[in-house]
Every structure is written in C-alpha cells, then in structure tokens.
Design a protein around this motif. Structure first.
Motif, PDB file in Angstrom:
ATOM      1  N   ARG A  71       0.861  -1.187   0.000  1.00 39.26           N
ATOM      2  CA  ARG A  71       0.000   0.000   0.000  1.00 39.26           C
ATOM      3  C   ARG A  71       0.899   1.240   0.000  1.00 39.26           C
ATOM      4  NH1 ARG A  71      -0.285  -2.606   4.686  1.00 39.26           N
ATOM      5  NH2 ARG A  71       0.517  -1.589   6.582  1.00 39.26           N
ATOM      6  N   GLY A  72       0.413   2.291  -0.621  1.00 37.51           N
ATOM      7  CA  GLY A  72       1.171   3.522  -0.670  1.00 37.51           C
ATOM      8  C   GLY A  72       1.256   4.189   0.687  1.00 37.51           C
ATOM      9  N   TYR A  73       2.279   5.036   0.850  1.00 37.64           N
ATOM     10  CA  TYR A  73       2.437   5.742   2.118  1.00 37.64           C
ATOM     11  C   TYR A  73       1.340   6.799   2.248  1.00 37.64           C
ATOM     12  CZ  TYR A  73       4.618   7.980   6.112  1.00 37.64           C
ATOM     13  OH  TYR A  73       4.868   8.476   7.366  1.00 37.64           O
ATOM     14  N   PRO A  74       0.581   6.782   3.334  1.00 41.74           N
ATOM     15  CA  PRO A  74      -0.497   7.766   3.500  1.00 41.74           C
ATOM     16  C   PRO A  74       0.065   9.174   3.704  1.00 41.74           C
ATOM     17  CG  PRO A  74      -0.229   6.473   5.505  1.00 41.74           C
ATOM     18  CD  PRO A  74       0.658   5.836   4.474  1.00 41.74           C
ATOM     19  N   GLY A  75      -0.416  10.113   2.917  1.00 32.27           N
ATOM     20  CA  GLY A  75       0.059  11.482   3.053  1.00 32.27           C
ATOM     21  C   GLY A  75       1.401  11.732   2.392  1.00 32.27           C
ATOM     22  N   ASN A  76       1.804  10.876   1.452  1.00 33.92           N
ATOM     23  CA  ASN A  76       3.062  11.111   0.750  1.00 33.92           C
ATOM     24  C   ASN A  76       2.994  12.465   0.037  1.00 33.92           C
ATOM     25  OD1 ASN A  76       5.558  10.704  -0.576  1.00 33.92           O
ATOM     26  ND2 ASN A  76       4.513   9.844  -2.361  1.00 33.92           N
ATOM     27  N   PRO A  77       3.917  13.404   0.339  1.00 34.18           N
ATOM     28  CA  PRO A  77       3.818  14.754  -0.234  1.00 34.18           C
ATOM     29  C   PRO A  77       4.251  14.838  -1.687  1.00 34.18           C
ATOM     30  CG  PRO A  77       5.777  14.597   1.124  1.00 34.18           C
ATOM     31  CD  PRO A  77       5.039  13.303   1.293  1.00 34.18           C
ATOM     32  N   ILE A  98      11.757  -1.018  -4.760  1.00 28.33           N
ATOM     33  CA  ILE A  98      11.107  -0.061  -3.884  1.00 28.33           C
ATOM     34  C   ILE A  98      11.481  -0.406  -2.443  1.00 28.33           C
ATOM     35  CG2 ILE A  98       9.205   0.291  -5.500  1.00 28.33           C
ATOM     36  CD1 ILE A  98       7.453  -1.445  -3.679  1.00 28.33           C
ATOM     37  N   VAL A  99      11.246   0.521  -1.517  1.00 28.35           N
ATOM     38  CA  VAL A  99      11.564   0.298  -0.106  1.00 28.35           C
ATOM     39  C   VAL A  99      10.259   0.213   0.669  1.00 28.35           C
ATOM     40  CG1 VAL A  99      12.726   1.211   1.937  1.00 28.35           C
ATOM     41  CG2 VAL A  99      13.762   1.509  -0.329  1.00 28.35           C
ATOM     42  N   VAL A 100      10.116  -0.826   1.473  1.00 35.45           N
ATOM     43  CA  VAL A 100       8.840  -1.113   2.134  1.00 35.45           C
ATOM     44  C   VAL A 100       9.056  -1.319   3.626  1.00 35.45           C
ATOM     45  CG1 VAL A 100       6.881  -2.710   2.256  1.00 35.45           C
ATOM     46  CG2 VAL A 100       7.917  -2.165   0.036  1.00 35.45           C
ATOM     47  N   ALA A 116       9.670   4.331  -0.191  1.00 31.24           N
ATOM     48  CA  ALA A 116      10.335   4.932  -1.347  1.00 31.24           C
ATOM     49  C   ALA A 116       9.933   4.155  -2.586  1.00 31.24           C
ATOM     50  CB  ALA A 116      11.858   4.903  -1.173  1.00 31.24           C
ATOM     51  N   GLY A 117       9.406   4.886  -3.571  1.00 31.46           N
ATOM     52  CA  GLY A 117       8.921   4.236  -4.780  1.00 31.46           C
ATOM     53  C   GLY A 117       7.408   4.186  -4.863  1.00 31.46           C
ATOM     54  N   ASN A 118       6.749   5.153  -4.219  1.00 30.08           N
ATOM     55  CA  ASN A 118       5.289   5.154  -4.214  1.00 30.08           C
ATOM     56  C   ASN A 118       4.706   5.262  -5.618  1.00 30.08           C
ATOM     57  OD1 ASN A 118       3.691   5.350  -1.415  1.00 30.08           O
ATOM     58  ND2 ASN A 118       5.737   6.208  -1.125  1.00 30.08           N
ATOM     59  N   HIS A 119       5.325   6.068  -6.479  1.00 30.72           N
ATOM     60  CA  HIS A 119       4.786   6.230  -7.827  1.00 30.72           C
ATOM     61  C   HIS A 119       5.125   5.041  -8.721  1.00 30.72           C
ATOM     62  CE1 HIS A 119       4.326  10.321  -6.289  1.00 30.72           C
ATOM     63  NE2 HIS A 119       3.365  10.440  -7.169  1.00 30.72           N
ATOM     64  N   VAL A 120       6.212   4.345  -8.412  1.00 25.25           N
ATOM     65  CA  VAL A 120       6.480   3.079  -9.090  1.00 25.25           C
ATOM     66  C   VAL A 120       5.388   2.070  -8.732  1.00 25.25           C
ATOM     67  CG1 VAL A 120       8.062   1.114  -9.224  1.00 25.25           C
ATOM     68  CG2 VAL A 120       8.961   3.445  -9.232  1.00 25.25           C
ATOM     69  N   TYR A 121       5.022   2.048  -7.467  1.00 26.74           N
ATOM     70  CA  TYR A 121       3.934   1.169  -7.008  1.00 26.74           C
ATOM     71  C   TYR A 121       2.627   1.511  -7.715  1.00 26.74           C
ATOM     72  CZ  TYR A 121       0.003   0.148  -3.837  1.00 26.74           C
ATOM     73  OH  TYR A 121      -1.221  -0.214  -3.306  1.00 26.74           O
ATOM     74  N   LEU A 122       2.291   2.809  -7.787  1.00 25.63           N
ATOM     75  CA  LEU A 122       1.042   3.212  -8.445  1.00 25.63           C
ATOM     76  C   LEU A 122       1.072   2.904  -9.931  1.00 25.63           C
ATOM     77  CD1 LEU A 122       0.467   6.671  -6.704  1.00 25.63           C
ATOM     78  CD2 LEU A 122      -0.775   4.538  -6.261  1.00 25.63           C
ATOM     79  N   THR A 130       1.667  -7.741 -11.125  1.00 24.12           N
ATOM     80  CA  THR A 130       1.185  -8.527  -9.982  1.00 24.12           C
ATOM     81  C   THR A 130       2.131  -8.491  -8.795  1.00 24.12           C
ATOM     82  OG1 THR A 130       2.213 -10.538 -10.878  1.00 24.12           O
ATOM     83  CG2 THR A 130      -0.094 -10.093 -11.486  1.00 24.12           C
ATOM     84  N   GLU A 131       3.384  -8.058  -8.986  1.00 25.11           N
ATOM     85  CA  GLU A 131       4.337  -8.024  -7.894  1.00 25.11           C
ATOM     86  C   GLU A 131       5.416  -6.989  -8.185  1.00 25.11           C
ATOM     87  OE1 GLU A 131       5.817 -12.009  -7.736  1.00 25.11           O
ATOM     88  OE2 GLU A 131       7.130 -11.755  -9.473  1.00 25.11           O
TER      89      GLU A 131
END
Length: 250
Positions: A71-77, A98-100, A116-122, A130-131
């Motif tokens: 899941r993405g980091y909540p409130g990522n600026p 990415i860093v989790v 780190a890597g929230n937009h890669v995740y999105l 799938t992963e």
C-alpha cells in the motif's frame, strides 16, 4: 520468481543492539547448529542501554511482493509524473527495488507500506503488474517518516549538468523510456547553443590554429558557471583531474 520459499528472506542476528545479516536463505543455521528460521526482532529493538540508536532499522531482505500486499504511504507529499514512470516501467522494467516498511518483521513476505517508490507502485498497479521487487525493512514509524521525507527531498537538492545530459540523450537511437521527448531534447540543445553564443565560445578551435608564432607561457580555458555552487563543483572536478585551476569572480 523469487519467493520466500525458494530464495527467502535473510536471517537476522540480534546481539546487544547490533543487527547484522547472517544468512541468505529462508531457514538459516545459528552458531550452535540449531535452526533460527525467520528473522526475530526483540521487543526493545532500538531502545534501552547499550542499543545502537543510529541503527534503528533491520534489513529483512529483498523479495518479490504481490501488489495486493503493498500500500502507498499515507500522506506522501510527492506528486510524481505518473505517465513518465509508467512509460519507464513499460520500456525498462523495474530497474531498482522499492523500499517497504514490513507489517510483520518475522514475515516480510506479507508486505507492508511503501516508503520509497510510491509512484512506481502506483504505476505498476495501473499497468496490471502482480508483484514488485521490494527491499523490506523493519523500522518504527518515526524512521519511516524520515525515509519518506529525505527520499523526496534529496532529489530536489540535486542539479543537472545539461551538457552531459544532452550528450547522454544524443547517444540513444530514440528517447523512449527516458522521460524526455524530441521536443524537450531539441529545446535543451538550443539552450546550450544559445549559452555558448552568449559566452562567446563559438565553435571549438582545431589543434594548431592558435594565432601566434611563439609558444605562450600558459594555455588557458575560461569556463563560465551558472552560480557559485557550479563553480565549486568545476574546481573540484578539474582539480581531481590534475589540472591547475583557480576561481575568478567578476
């Protein structure tokens, strides 16, 4: 595909607040010969007398984590360029992890929150992946916030050498997956040409065409910098190359 069953997360040995990677398979052996299994983390991790407060995190391993367990980091600026990231993923695949922050440090394969890597995740989600390859960490929430903050800030603090960028892009057959398009590249080249004209550089001289019949005492080159920071960087780089350089302010 790397899974916890086939490659596994690494085992972590915890001794008086010092945390080290000591194995590379899902089931590791300790020094007494017994199985230590999954990484175990003490309740007083990063706290108490004798603990190393600067090492308040444990690297649990690099795993391919299913997208639905992230899941993405909540409130990522950060507001990244999602289309550019998706284009990169489609053309370059995932070239770094990415860093989790793991939900359960004893079972990092269960996923967690992207630091780190929230937009890669999105972008990967949008592309139907799938992963994602993920560096799994055990960190507290304060350290997680710091990681999110510095990951976003560090990229802003850097600068770009436009001439080296133009050379890099110019060596490619096309710009697919680079984050640049032809119009941006043409604009960059025009800007560099205009800068060269403004500084009176003109075309580079050919060897042997100096307008003198006598050998001068010094052959010199003047480099015009955009600001003081670039001047300092150029002095450092030329100095490391063994060149005799000095700063000029005018």
């Amino acid at each position: 595909m790397v899974t916890p069953e086939t490659k596994g997360h690494r085992c972590v040995r915890v001794t008086q607040g010092v945390h080290r990677i000591t194995g590379s398979t899902a089931t590791c052996r300790n020094t007494t010969g017994g199985n230590v299994g999954n990484p175990t983390v003490p309740d007083d991790f990063g706290q108490g007398e004798g603990a190393d407060e600067t090492a308040a995190q444990i690297y649990l391993g690099t795993l391919n984590i299913p997208i639905d367990k992230l899941r993405g980091y909540p409130g990522n600026p950060r507001r990244g360029d999602l289309p550019a990231i998706k284009e990169s993923l489609a053309n370059n695949d995932q070239y770094r992890s990415i860093v989790v922050q793991a939900d359960d440090p004893e079972h990092p394969e269960e996923g967690g929150t992207v630091l780190a890597g929230n937009h890669v995740y999105l972008g990967a989600k949008d592309l139907g992946w799938t992963e994602l390859r993920s560096d799994m960490l055990h960190v507290d929430d304060e350290r997680a916030r710091r990681i999110v903050a510095v990951d976003n800030r560090a990229s802003q603090l850097g600068s770009m050498d436009e001439r080296l960028l133009a050379e890099l892009l110019g060596e490619l057959p096309d710009l697919t997956g680079t984050g640049y398009d032809e119009a941006e590249f043409d604009k960059l080249v025009r800007m560099l040409d205009e800068d060269a004209a403004d500084t009176g550089m003109g075309p580079l001289p050919e060897p042997g065409d100096a307008d003198t019949d006598e050998m001068p005492q010094v052959w010199g080159v003047i480099v015009t910098c955009r600001d003081e920071a670039e001047q300092v960087e150029m002095l450092r780089r030329f100095g490391e190359d063994g060149l005799n350089v000095r700063a000029i302010v005018s």
